[in-house]
Design a protein around this motif. Structure first.
Motif, PDB file in Angstrom:
ATOM      1  N   GLY A  16       0.803  -1.209   0.000  1.00 49.62           N
ATOM      2  CA  GLY A  16       0.000   0.000   0.000  1.00 49.62           C
ATOM      3  C   GLY A  16       0.839   1.263   0.000  1.00 49.62           C
ATOM      4  N   SER A  17       0.152   2.401   0.128  1.00 51.59           N
ATOM      5  CA  SER A  17       0.805   3.704   0.047  1.00 51.59           C
ATOM      6  C   SER A  17       0.342   4.605   1.183  1.00 51.59           C
ATOM      7  CB  SER A  17       0.476   4.385  -1.285  1.00 51.59           C
ATOM      8  OG  SER A  17       0.941   3.632  -2.379  1.00 51.59           O
ATOM      9  N   LEU A  18       1.223   5.522   1.539  1.00 52.31           N
ATOM     10  CA  LEU A  18       0.902   6.580   2.478  1.00 52.31           C
ATOM     11  C   LEU A  18       1.631   7.845   2.052  1.00 52.31           C
ATOM     12  CD1 LEU A  18       1.257   4.880   6.008  1.00 52.31           C
ATOM     13  CD2 LEU A  18      -0.862   5.720   4.981  1.00 52.31           C
ATOM     14  N   ARG A  19       1.116   8.994   2.469  1.00 53.71           N
ATOM     15  CA  ARG A  19       1.831  10.239   2.245  1.00 53.71           C
ATOM     16  C   ARG A  19       1.960  10.966   3.574  1.00 53.71           C
ATOM     17  NH1 ARG A  19       0.633  15.761  -1.183  1.00 53.71           N
ATOM     18  NH2 ARG A  19      -0.800  16.130   0.556  1.00 53.71           N
ATOM     19  N   LEU A  20       3.196  11.247   3.938  1.00 51.14           N
ATOM     20  CA  LEU A  20       3.480  12.010   5.143  1.00 51.14           C
ATOM     21  C   LEU A  20       3.646  13.482   4.789  1.00 51.14           C
ATOM     22  CD1 LEU A  20       6.141   9.710   6.876  1.00 51.14           C
ATOM     23  CD2 LEU A  20       3.642   9.558   6.943  1.00 51.14           C
ATOM     24  N   SER A  21       3.220  14.339   5.712  1.00 49.85           N
ATOM     25  CA  SER A  21       3.397  15.783   5.550  1.00 49.85           C
ATOM     26  C   SER A  21       4.047  16.356   6.790  1.00 49.85           C
ATOM     27  CB  SER A  21       2.049  16.473   5.337  1.00 49.85           C
ATOM     28  OG  SER A  21       1.393  15.992   4.200  1.00 49.85           O
ATOM     29  N   CYS A  22       4.816  17.407   6.596  1.00 47.32           N
ATOM     30  CA  CYS A  22       5.455  18.097   7.718  1.00 47.32           C
ATOM     31  C   CYS A  22       5.453  19.588   7.407  1.00 47.32           C
ATOM     32  CB  CYS A  22       6.870  17.591   7.924  1.00 47.32           C
ATOM     33  SG  CYS A  22       7.827  18.515   9.150  1.00 47.32           S
ATOM     34  N   ALA A  23       4.742  20.338   8.215  1.00 53.51           N
ATOM     35  CA  ALA A  23       4.640  21.786   8.018  1.00 53.51           C
ATOM     36  C   ALA A  23       5.462  22.511   9.073  1.00 53.51           C
ATOM     37  CB  ALA A  23       3.191  22.221   8.101  1.00 53.51           C
ATOM     38  N   ALA A  24       6.303  23.415   8.614  1.00 57.83           N
ATOM     39  CA  ALA A  24       7.141  24.212   9.508  1.00 57.83           C
ATOM     40  C   ALA A  24       6.540  25.599   9.684  1.00 57.83           C
ATOM     41  CB  ALA A  24       8.554  24.321   8.948  1.00 57.83           C
ATOM     42  N   SER A  25       6.612  26.094  10.912  1.00 59.17           N
ATOM     43  CA  SER A  25       6.088  27.430  11.181  1.00 59.17           C
ATOM     44  C   SER A  25       6.937  28.101  12.255  1.00 59.17           C
ATOM     45  CB  SER A  25       4.633  27.360  11.623  1.00 59.17           C
ATOM     46  OG  SER A  25       4.517  26.648  12.836  1.00 59.17           O
ATOM     47  N   GLY A  26       6.787  29.408  12.356  1.00 55.89           N
ATOM     48  CA  GLY A  26       7.543  30.159  13.351  1.00 55.89           C
ATOM     49  C   GLY A  26       8.389  31.231  12.692  1.00 55.89           C
ATOM     50  N   SER A  27       9.503  31.530  13.325  1.00 56.36           N
ATOM     51  CA  SER A  27      10.355  32.639  12.872  1.00 56.36           C
ATOM     52  C   SER A  27      11.301  32.180  11.764  1.00 56.36           C
ATOM     53  CB  SER A  27      11.151  33.189  14.057  1.00 56.36           C
ATOM     54  OG  SER A  27      10.291  33.573  15.118  1.00 56.36           O
ATOM     55  N   ILE A  28      10.716  31.747  10.664  1.00 53.36           N
ATOM     56  CA  ILE A  28      11.511  31.188   9.562  1.00 53.36           C
ATOM     57  C   ILE A  28      11.832  32.267   8.546  1.00 53.36           C
ATOM     58  CG2 ILE A  28      11.596  29.514   7.692  1.00 53.36           C
ATOM     59  CD1 ILE A  28       9.569  27.841   9.339  1.00 53.36           C
ATOM     60  N   PHE A  29      13.120  32.477   8.312  1.00 58.91           N
ATOM     61  CA  PHE A  29      13.544  33.375   7.235  1.00 58.91           C
ATOM     62  C   PHE A  29      13.775  32.585   5.955  1.00 58.91           C
ATOM     63  CE2 PHE A  29      15.231  36.960   5.156  1.00 58.91           C
ATOM     64  CZ  PHE A  29      16.387  36.590   4.500  1.00 58.91           C
ATOM     65  N   SER A  30      14.461  31.479   6.089  1.00 57.28           N
ATOM     66  CA  SER A  30      14.681  30.621   4.925  1.00 57.28           C
ATOM     67  C   SER A  30      14.900  29.186   5.392  1.00 57.28           C
ATOM     68  CB  SER A  30      15.876  31.084   4.102  1.00 57.28           C
ATOM     69  OG  SER A  30      17.070  30.944   4.843  1.00 57.28           O
ATOM     70  N   ILE A  31      14.558  28.255   4.522  1.00 52.93           N
ATOM     71  CA  ILE A  31      14.775  26.838   4.802  1.00 52.93           C
ATOM     72  C   ILE A  31      15.799  26.298   3.818  1.00 52.93           C
ATOM     73  CG2 ILE A  31      13.733  24.546   4.748  1.00 52.93           C
ATOM     74  CD1 ILE A  31      11.177  25.769   5.823  1.00 52.93           C
ATOM     75  N   LYS A  32      16.814  25.622   4.334  1.00 52.90           N
ATOM     76  CA  LYS A  32      17.851  25.056   3.478  1.00 52.90           C
ATOM     77  C   LYS A  32      17.444  23.669   2.996  1.00 52.90           C
ATOM     78  CE  LYS A  32      21.453  27.563   5.973  1.00 52.90           C
ATOM     79  NZ  LYS A  32      22.614  27.439   6.884  1.00 52.90           N
TER      80      LYS A  32
END
Length: 120
Positions: A16-32
């Motif tokens: 079978g299949s699954l999709r994971l999600s991860c949302a980042a929040s807060g004082s983010i200027f940039s994500i590497k």
């Protein structure tokens, strides 16, 4: 600071299949880079998949061809599409994000983990 919220884990049959999600929040200027990890024998956590801000990706050999990592920069969210799941993929999956804050400090954040269980 930076918070990560994961979702999408669950119980699925082998193949079978699954999709994971991860949302980042807060004082983010940039994500590497953004990635997913899981526990492994003899290691604290092993890399499952990672994606950079240039959309370069790398995968563990055990998931190549079955898992796909992607990101939505506008939403600061990373996804892990998992196909052809095997019982040995059963684990708690942890999201990891690194970048810089509005205060020009670097950060590395971990999510709380989401359980994936694959039944045979």
């Amino acid at each position: 600071q930076v918070q990560l919220v994961e979702s999408g884990g669950g119980l699925v049959q082998a193949g079978g299949s699954l999709r994971l999600s991860c949302a980042a929040s807060g004082s983010i200027f940039s994500i590497k880079s953004m990635g997913w990890y899981r526990p492994a024998p003899g290691k604290q956590r092993e890399l499952v998949a990672r994606i950079t801000n240039n959309n370069n990706t790398n995968y563990a050999d055990s998931v190549k061809g079955r898992f796909t990592i992607s990101r939505d920069n506008a939403k600061n969210t990373v996804y892990l599409r998992m196909n052809s799941l095997k019982p040995e993929d059963t684990a708690v999956y942890y999201c990891n994000v690194d970048g810089s804050t509005w205060y020009r400090t670097d950060f590395v954040s971990w999510g709380q983990g989401t359980q994936v269980t694959v039944s045979s």
